[in-house]
Design an enzyme around this catalytic site. Structure first.
Site, PDB file in Angstrom:
ATOM      1  CB  ILE A  15      -1.068   0.071   1.215  1.00  0.00           C
ATOM      2  CG1 ILE A  15      -0.148  -0.237   2.511  1.00  0.00           C
ATOM      3  CG2 ILE A  15      -1.974  -1.105   1.061  1.00  0.00           C
ATOM      4  CD1 ILE A  15      -1.208  -0.016   3.715  1.00  0.00           C
TER       5      ILE A  15
ATOM      6  N   GLY B  37       8.508   3.830   0.672  1.00  0.00           N
ATOM      7  CA  GLY B  37       9.303   4.648   1.436  1.00  0.00           C
ATOM      8  C   GLY B  37      10.656   4.775   0.998  1.00  0.00           C
TER       9      GLY B  37
ATOM     10  CB  ALA C 143       9.745   0.815   4.869  1.00  0.00           C
TER      11      ALA C 143
ATOM     12  CE  LYS D 218       8.643   2.579   7.759  1.00  0.00           C
ATOM     13  NZ  LYS D 218       8.661   3.821   8.205  1.00  0.00           N
TER      14      LYS D 218
ATOM     15  CG  ASP E 100      10.421  13.526   6.462  1.00  0.00           C
ATOM     16  OD1 ASP E 100      10.461  14.564   5.341  1.00  0.00           O
ATOM     17  OD2 ASP E 100      10.678  12.290   5.924  1.00  0.00           O
TER      18      ASP E 100
HETATM   19  P1  ADP Z   1       9.784   5.300   4.747  1.00  0.00           P
HETATM   20  O1  ADP Z   1       9.989   5.129   6.370  1.00  0.00           O
HETATM   21  O2  ADP Z   1      10.456   4.075   4.130  1.00  0.00           O
HETATM   22  O3  ADP Z   1       9.716   6.582   4.186  1.00  0.00           O
HETATM   23  P2  ADP Z   1       6.721   5.319   5.418  1.00  0.00           P
HETATM   24  O4  ADP Z   1       6.560   5.126   6.725  1.00  0.00           O
HETATM   25  O5  ADP Z   1       6.923   7.003   4.895  1.00  0.00           O
HETATM   26  O6  ADP Z   1       8.048   4.499   4.735  1.00  0.00           O
HETATM   27  O7  ADP Z   1       5.839   4.595   4.587  1.00  0.00           O
HETATM   28  C1  ADP Z   1       5.533   4.706   3.232  1.00  0.00           C
HETATM   29  C2  ADP Z   1       4.374   4.768   2.538  1.00  0.00           C
HETATM   30  O8  ADP Z   1       3.481   3.757   3.103  1.00  0.00           O
HETATM   31  C3  ADP Z   1       3.655   5.907   3.083  1.00  0.00           C
HETATM   32  O9  ADP Z   1       4.051   7.271   2.473  1.00  0.00           O
HETATM   33  C4  ADP Z   1       2.167   5.727   2.922  1.00  0.00           C
HETATM   34  O10 ADP Z   1       1.714   5.646   1.884  1.00  0.00           O
HETATM   35  C5  ADP Z   1       2.170   4.318   3.329  1.00  0.00           C
HETATM   36  N1  ADP Z   1       1.733   3.975   4.827  1.00  0.00           N
HETATM   37  C6  ADP Z   1       2.865   3.955   5.661  1.00  0.00           C
HETATM   38  N2  ADP Z   1       2.191   3.733   6.959  1.00  0.00           N
HETATM   39  C7  ADP Z   1       0.915   3.458   6.691  1.00  0.00           C
HETATM   40  C8  ADP Z   1      -0.180   3.103   7.483  1.00  0.00           C
HETATM   41  N3  ADP Z   1      -0.276   3.151   8.910  1.00  0.00           N
HETATM   42  N4  ADP Z   1      -1.547   2.989   6.942  1.00  0.00           N
HETATM   43  C9  ADP Z   1      -1.480   3.027   5.496  1.00  0.00           C
HETATM   44  N5  ADP Z   1      -0.512   3.234   4.655  1.00  0.00           N
HETATM   45  C10 ADP Z   1       0.616   3.649   5.355  1.00  0.00           C
END
Ligand code: ADP
Length: 672
Positions: A21, A24, A27, A44, A136
């Site tokens: 979904i 990042g 992750a 994640k 961030d």
């Molecule tokens: P990273 O730490 O690698 O940047 P993120 O924590 O920002 O990863 O997560 C990447 C993406 O995954 C987010 O921008 C979002 O679209 C999706 N995501 C992350 N956490 C959730 C969640 N709790 N529910 C739904 N989507 C999520």
């Protein structure tokens, strides 16, 4: 990378794992379901080897999320660490990113902005009160939950100075477009002050639908930020102009603090009460809910006293997850009941478990394509022995993506695609300042989507990897129709995130159509991706996003299509029928095939790689160094009741603003 089935055993013991979904810097995030409670979660997933030097930063994020428990901070339920991977099980936010919500609406009204901004202020006041700076803040890191409330995520760059938040930090990190001038200058800075600057940029993005400081070239962008001048569009109220100015003050000492924001006149307007920032009692760990304990005690065959003691250890293991998810059920008025043991294959090896084990290994050893194929590919080796699943082998022949590691994602590139600002005038003329929104909720989709396959390609990849995007048009067609022309309010289109589930269902239904695959190329750069220039260390953080996963397809010579009997019955050849939702662009057309063909003919022009599964196009763009810069889906669907064609959009990876430009460009050029 060889797969150790046992390594992920813990995850599969407790969770079913579905599609990707989000993705990042380091992750991948998948939809999951906690088996005992039946609750949806976001998982994640990080590979330790790929994390390398970034591993400490994941620990920082985990520690922060364990400490932060607030109604507007995404909740951490469980952490599973194996020898090779780390899984963070999080509160699932089906409404997607605030960013996507903004772009779907073009911009938000002041009233709706205020609703969201108060929640952001609440979260940040709490985060700062706990001694953390987030560092961030951006709309991609604010997710919308099923009640249309915001949840802050991504604490990977947060800092908790030992001497308190008043102590200076030195690491320059965050996303360039949201970075405060003092960070860019490489000065020591106060984390909370830098956060307020980012909140100002965020507020501007909410109210305007674009960034105050923007340029594809980082050097130019930094120059703009250091000049501190931005244009206030005509639709901003004097109050909004003033607040933005107070937050985006060059001198951090003259900037408002979050404490000031709590009862700022703009923030208080129509509310007449300051922002409540203390953690809601439902989120604090002080009160243990007896009926949750009772249910767990029965399930665990323990006494209530010992169950309570176990929960109070807050280990963020299965006990914590079960308790918090039961509590969440209770708070949403659902029965506080645990399911009986899962009924799938023995030894906690449901097809999902099995499949993921194989698949994830491919994901993490290989690359970005995994983002596109998500959790839907399963290797037959592990699934064949599950009796209720039938399998069909499919050979995937997609070309391998080059995987040269690109360390600097911010290298100046003056020729690179458009800036938001350059295109604003056209858009404004057309819009005449109107906003529109969707009133309808998203259809609730089945959750038991199982297993799907990757289609064989029909055409090979083109060699346009480094071609430049078309710079002509930036308009989104049918924007008003997009939201049924209704006026803006804070009503939630609930369940937005389930679109992906639906799309899985769709993919299952369309497994017979797995023949149409084209690969082409494109190369926009990421711009607002979080960066870390690691100037000096207030932490061990390094630039994020430097990791390169290889091509999933490279290592994948066998794919299978698996459908449960019920899914087979559900096979369908046409496009899905869905309700209007904010990530669906409506067209005036009634023929889905025609719309699909129009988009298909435009993607090569825009240098977008795609794979087609029925009416879903999984798109990718490439950077100059062969790295996938963006992954998103476009799905042609029929709108329920309206009987017109819509295009569902979902960003899976990549810079949010570049994505916005590109999808607008594709849809407008497709003249649908
Ligand atoms: P990273 O730490 O690698 O940047 P993120 O924590 O920002 O990863 O997560 C990447 C993406 O995954 C987010 O921008 C979002 O679209 C999706 N995501 C992350 N956490 C959730 C969640 N709790 N529910 C739904 N989507 C999520």
């Amino acid at each position: 990378m060889p797969v150790e089935r046992t390594d992920q055993h813990e995850l599969f013991k407790y969770y079913e794992v579905y599609e990707t979904i989000g993705s990042g810097g380091f992750a991948k995030v998948k939809l999951g379901r906690h088996i005992l409670t039946g609750e949806n979660v976001a998982i994640k997933i990080m590979n330790k080897k790929d994390l390398g030097d970034d591993l400490p930063r994941v620990k920082v994020e985990i520690e922060a999320m364990k400490n932060l428990s607030h109604q507007h901070v995404c909740r951490l339920y469980q952490v599973i660490e194996t020898s090779t991977q780390i899984f963070m099980v999080l509160e699932y936010c089906p409404g997607g990113e605030l960013f996507d919500y903004i772009i779907a609406k073009d911009r938000l009204s002041e009233e709706e902005t205020r609703v969201f901004f108060r929640q952001i202020v609440s979260a940040m006041a709490y985060v700062h009160s706990q001694g953390y700076a987030h560092r961030d803040l951006k709309p991609e890191n604010l997710l919308i939950d099923e009640d249309h409330n915001l949840k802050l995520i991504d604490f990977g760059l947060c800092a908790k100075p030992k001497g308190g938040l008043g102590f200076e930090l030195k690491t320059c990190c965050g996303s360039p477009a949201y970075a405060a001038p003092e960070l860019i200058q490489g000065k020591a800075y106060i984390g909370s002050e830098a956060d307020v600057w980012s909140m100002g940029v965020l507020l501007f993005a909410l109210l305007c639908g674009y960034l105050p400081f923007d340029d594809d070239n980082c050097v130019v962008l930094y120059r703009k930020i250091l000049r501190g001048k931005y244009e206030n569009p005509r639709w901003l109220s004097p109050g909004s102009v003033l607040l933005l100015n107070q937050m985006m003050q060059m001198d951090p000492k003259r900037r408002l603090s979050v404490r000031h924001l709590l009862d700022h006149p703009w923030v208080m307007k129509d509310y007449n009460s300051p922002v409540e920032w203390h953690a809601d009692s439902r989120y604090t760990h002080t009160f243990i809910h007896e009926n949750c304990i009772t249910e767990m005690a029965v399930n665990m065959k323990r006494s209530r006293v010992s169950t309570t003691a176990l929960v109070k250890e807050w280990r963020y293991d299965q006990t914590t997850a079960t308790y918090l998810l039961l509590l969440s059920k209770k708070q949403r008025g659902k029965p506080v009941r645990l399911r009986l043991e899962p009924t799938v294959c023995e030894d906690s090896c449901s097809p999902l478990h099995q499949g993921l084990q194989t698949r994830e290994a491919l994901h993490f050893s290989e690359d970005e394509d995994a983002v596109i194929v998500g959790s839907l590919e399963f290797c037959s080796d592990y699934i064949d022995d599950c009796p209720w699943v039938s399998a069909t082998n499919n050979k995937d022949m997609r070309l391998a993506s080059p995987s040269v590691e690109k360390k600097c994602v911010y290298s100046p590139s003056p020729e690179r695609g458009r800036t938001m600002a350059q295109h604003r005038p056209e858009r404004r003329d057309r819009d005449q300042g109107q906003t529109s929104e969707n009133k309808e909720n998203i259809a609730v989709q089945e959750k038991d989507v199982k297993i799907f396959a990757l289609p064989p390609p029909r055409t090979p990849a083109s060699s346009k990897r480094n071609a430049r995007p078309n710079k002509n048009v930036l308009t989104t067609p049918n924007q008003n129709a997009n939201f049924n022309g209704s006026k803006t309010n804070a009503v939630t289109p609930k369940g937005g995130g389930s679109a992906s589930k639906e799309s899985n269902k769709k993919r299952a239904a369309e497994f017979k159509e797995l023949a149409n695959v084209d690969l082409l190329a494109f190369s926009p750069e990421r711009r607002s991706r979080s960066l870390d220039m690691a100037v000096t260390g207030d932490s061990e953080k390094k630039k994020r996003g430097g990791k390169v996963f290889g091509s999933l397809e490279r290592g994948l010579d066998k794919m299978i299509t698996l459908l449960t009997p019920s899914k087979k019955r559900a096979l369908r050849v046409g496009p899905r029928k869905i309700k209007a939702q904010y990530n669906v662009t409506l067209t005036s057309q009634t023929n889905p095939d025609q719309v699909l063909n129009q988009i298909l003919s435009i993607l090569p022009e825009k240098n977008v790689d795609f794979t087609q599964k029925g009416y879903t196009l999984k798109c990718r763009t490439w950077g100059d160094f062969g790295k996938v810069t963006m992954a998103f889906e476009l799905e042609v669907c029929l709108l329920q009741r309206l009987e017109i064609v819509g295009i569902r959009r979902q960003r899976l990876k990549g810079d949010a603003w570049v994505y916005k430009h590109l999808v607008e460009d594709i849809l407008s050029t497709s003249s649908i």
